[in-house]
Design an enzyme around this catalytic site. Structure first.
Site, PDB file in Angstrom:
ATOM      1  N   LYS A 142     -10.675  -1.608  10.286  1.00  0.00           N
ATOM      2  CA  LYS A 142     -10.514  -2.635   9.510  1.00  0.00           C
ATOM      3  C   LYS A 142     -11.111  -3.823  10.298  1.00  0.00           C
ATOM      4  O   LYS A 142     -11.169  -4.957   9.811  1.00  0.00           O
ATOM      5  CB  LYS A 142      -9.576  -2.834   8.733  1.00  0.00           C
ATOM      6  CG  LYS A 142      -8.972  -1.754   7.745  1.00  0.00           C
ATOM      7  CD  LYS A 142      -8.010  -1.914   7.086  1.00  0.00           C
ATOM      8  CE  LYS A 142      -7.300  -0.806   6.264  1.00  0.00           C
ATOM      9  NZ  LYS A 142      -8.192  -0.249   5.105  1.00  0.00           N
ATOM     10  N   GLN A 177      -4.472  -5.357   6.760  1.00  0.00           N
ATOM     11  CA  GLN A 177      -5.476  -6.043   6.026  1.00  0.00           C
ATOM     12  C   GLN A 177      -5.422  -7.654   6.700  1.00  0.00           C
ATOM     13  O   GLN A 177      -6.517  -8.208   6.477  1.00  0.00           O
ATOM     14  CB  GLN A 177      -4.876  -6.298   4.678  1.00  0.00           C
ATOM     15  CG  GLN A 177      -5.109  -5.038   3.737  1.00  0.00           C
ATOM     16  CD  GLN A 177      -6.495  -4.542   3.498  1.00  0.00           C
ATOM     17  OE1 GLN A 177      -7.642  -5.309   3.576  1.00  0.00           O
ATOM     18  NE2 GLN A 177      -6.896  -3.479   3.763  1.00  0.00           N
ATOM     19  N   HIS A 181       0.736  -1.129   0.213  1.00  0.00           N
ATOM     20  CA  HIS A 181      -0.065  -0.058   0.180  1.00  0.00           C
ATOM     21  C   HIS A 181       0.866   1.143  -0.080  1.00  0.00           C
ATOM     22  O   HIS A 181       2.162   1.183   0.496  1.00  0.00           O
ATOM     23  CB  HIS A 181      -0.733   0.061   1.178  1.00  0.00           C
ATOM     24  CG  HIS A 181      -1.857   1.032   1.439  1.00  0.00           C
ATOM     25  ND1 HIS A 181      -1.644   2.314   1.758  1.00  0.00           N
ATOM     26  CD2 HIS A 181      -3.126   0.916   1.179  1.00  0.00           C
ATOM     27  CE1 HIS A 181      -2.791   3.061   1.742  1.00  0.00           C
ATOM     28  NE2 HIS A 181      -3.681   2.067   1.410  1.00  0.00           N
ATOM     29  N   CYS A 204      -4.699   2.592  -3.685  1.00  0.00           N
ATOM     30  CA  CYS A 204      -3.385   2.793  -2.857  1.00  0.00           C
ATOM     31  C   CYS A 204      -2.406   1.917  -3.138  1.00  0.00           C
ATOM     32  O   CYS A 204      -1.586   1.790  -2.482  1.00  0.00           O
ATOM     33  CB  CYS A 204      -3.784   3.147  -1.635  1.00  0.00           C
ATOM     34  SG  CYS A 204      -4.689   4.465  -1.106  1.00  0.00           S
ATOM     35  N   ASP A 255       2.977  -4.729   8.091  1.00  0.00           N
ATOM     36  CA  ASP A 255       1.800  -3.740   7.914  1.00  0.00           C
ATOM     37  C   ASP A 255       0.593  -5.108   7.869  1.00  0.00           C
ATOM     38  O   ASP A 255       0.353  -5.660   7.270  1.00  0.00           O
ATOM     39  CB  ASP A 255       1.721  -3.272   6.644  1.00  0.00           C
ATOM     40  CG  ASP A 255       0.436  -2.710   6.390  1.00  0.00           C
ATOM     41  OD1 ASP A 255      -0.521  -2.629   7.011  1.00  0.00           O
ATOM     42  OD2 ASP A 255       0.164  -1.816   5.471  1.00  0.00           O
TER      43      ASP A 255
END
Length: 404
Positions: free
Chosen positions: A224, A201, A121, A362, A198
Site C-alpha cells: 500500500k 491505510q 478490517h 473486508c 493497524d
C-alpha cells in the site's frame, strides 16, 4: 516542486490501456502501484546478488544481508522507532496482527477484556476473535455513528481494569475516516492496557511517529506504500517484543537447538523464522525512499485536493450517497447509487478502463451498520489527477443511465 505529471512517468502501469481505454486506477486503498525505481530494485536483487541472508560467508550473502538490514533501518527511521530490532519483517499487516495475537495467547486469561472498533478490517477482527476463543477473553466493540466516526464517549465507558488490549485502525479502509488514535492510545495506557494500531491505510498518506504516539504495536504493508506485495512490518516496543513468545519455529529464530531444549535468538530474529522475503524487504526500503523523496506534506496536501474535488463532483449526481462523511478523513470515497447494486456499477466502470473496488471491503460490520450489501470505493493516490476524477464521474453517470 510537486508535479503530478512528472510523478506519473515513474509508474509504467499508468500508461497502459484497459478495454481499449486509458487506465484510471482508483483502487489504491487495496494496492498502490509500483514506481520504476522500486521495480529496478527488485530486478537488481535477482540479477546481481540473490542469496540467502545472515548465514553465508560468501560475497552474495553478505551483500544481500547488508541490503536487507539497511532496509530495516530505513523503516525504523521512517516510523521513528527507537531501535532497529523493534522492526519485525512480516508478510504484511495480517501476518503482523496474527503474530501479536498469537503472542498474547500466553498472557490473557479467562474474563480479561479486549477492545476493537466498529471500523476495523476483518484482519483486525478475526485474529482477536480467535484469541478470545483460545483464552476465554471477552471482545468488546467501540461503536460508530452515521458519519463513520468512532464514538469516543462509548470507548471511555468500555475501558476498565479488565481491559488488557485495544486494537484500532489509524484510518478506515472502507470509509477513509482518520481515527483519533492519540486519544485512544492515551486512554488505554491510563488503565494499563496495551494497544495495537493497524496502520495499513494510514502509512501511504501520512508519516506515523511511533514514539510520539507512544503506541505499543504498529503494523503496515509495503504494497500500500508503492512497494511489493507479500511484505510488511510489525513495530513493537522492545519491552513487549521480549515478553511475547515466538510466532513460528524454525531456522534463523534460534540461538541453540538440542533435542532436549531450544533457546531463541535475540530481537528481531526471534520473530523471523525461515528464509524471509529478502527481495521484498529490500524493495520495501526502496519504496520508503521513493515516497519520502516526494514528501508526505506534499502528498497529503495534494491528496486532500483530490478528495475535495471528487467529493464535490460526485455529490452533484442525483441519487448518489456517500458513506463516511467525517471531517477528518483521507482520500477515500465510498458511495452507492440509489437502487443499483455496487457490483454492477463497478463492472461498467471497468469497461471504461476505470478501476474501483466494490463490495464490503473486508469490513462487513460497517456495511451491516448501514444496512447495505457494499459500496463502490474510489481511493486516490498522489499519482492520480483531477482529469481521472472527471472520468470517474462521467463513468458513474453513464452507469446510472444504463442501469436505471
Amino acid at each position: 516542486m510537486f508535479n503530478v505529471e512528472d510523478i506519473r512517468k515513474d509508474f509504467p502501469i499508468l500508461s497502459r490501456q484497459v478495454n481499449g481505454k486509458p487506465l484510471v486506477y482508483l483502487d489504491n486503498a487495496a494496492t498502490s502501484q509500483t514506481p520504476q525505481q522500486v521495480i529496478d530494485t527488485i530486478v537488481d536483487y535477482y540479477s546481481n546478488y540473490n542469496a540467502n541472508i545472515h548465514r553465508g560467508v560468501h560475497t552474495l550473502s553478505q551483500e544481500a544481508t547488508d541490503k536487507y538490514e539497511q532496509a530495516r533501518h530505513k523503516i525504523q527511521k521512517h516510523f521513528n522507532a527507537q531501535f532497529a530490532h523493534e522492526i519485525i519483517f512480516t508478510s504484511g499487516t495480517t501476518h503482523s496482527i496474527n503474530l501479536v495475537a498469537n503472542g498474547f495467547s500466553s498472557i490473557l486469561k479467562k474474563g480479561d477484556e479486549i477492545i476493537v472498533s466498529a471500523l476495523e478490517h476483518h484482519s483486525n477482527i478475526v485474529p482477536w476473535q480467535m484469541l478470545c476463543e483460545r483464552t476465554g477473553a471477552i471482545l468488546k466493540v467501540i461503536p460508530m455513528n452515521q458519519e463513520g466516526e468512532l464514538i469516543m464517549s462509548e470507548y471511555d465507558k468500555l475501558l476498565s481494569n479488565k481491559t488488557k488490549l485495544v486494537f484500532v485502525n489509524h484510518i478506515s479502509n472502507a470509509l477513509g475516516t482518520i481515527n483519533p488514535i492519540e486519544y485512544i492510545i492515551e486512554k488505554a495506557h491510563q488503565i494499563g492496557a496495551a494497544i495495537l494500531v493497524d496502520g495499513a491505510q494510514a502509512s501511504p498518506h501520512l508519516k506515523p511517529d511511533v514514539q510520539a504516539l507512544n503506541v505499543d504495536f504498529y503494523v503496515a504493508s509495503a504494497h500500500k506504500m508503492c512497494g511489493p506485495t507479500g511484505e510488511g512490518m510489525l513495530y513493537g516496543k522492545e519491552e513487549w517484543l521480549k515478553k511475547l513468545p515466538p510466532y513460528q519455529g524454525g531456522g534463523e529464530m534460534i540461538a541453540e537447538v538440542t533435542f532436549e531444549k531450544t533457546t531463541y535468538a535475540e530481537l528481531p530474529h526471534k520473530f523471523e523464522a525461515g528464509t524471509p522475503n529478502i527481495c521484498g524487504g529490500i524493495a520495501f526500503g526502496a519504496a520508503i525512499d521513493y515516497i519520502n523523496a516526494i514528501g508526505f506534506d506534499a502528498i497529503s496536501k495534494y491528496e486532500h485536493e483530490l478528495l475535495e474535488y471528487a467529493t464535490q463532483k460526485l455529490i452533484e449526481i442525483e441519487g448518489l450517497k456517500i458513506y463516511g462523511t467525517s471531517k477528518n478523513k483521507t482520500s477515500v470515497i465510498s458511495f452507492n447509487l440509489e437502487g443499483i447494486h455496487p457490483y454492477d456499477v463497478g463492472s461498467i466502470l471497468d469497461k471504461m478502463g476505470i478501476a474501483v473496488r466494490t463490495g464490503h471491503h473486508c469490513a462487513q460490520p460497517i456495511m451491516d451498520y448501514y444496512k447495505i450489501p457494499g459500496t463502490i470505493r474510489a481511493s486516490f493516490s498522489f499519482y492520480n489527477t483531477k482529469a481521472e476524477i472527471d472520468s470517474l464521474v462521467a463513468g458513474v453517470r453513464k452507469a446510472q443511465f444504463m442501469l436505471s
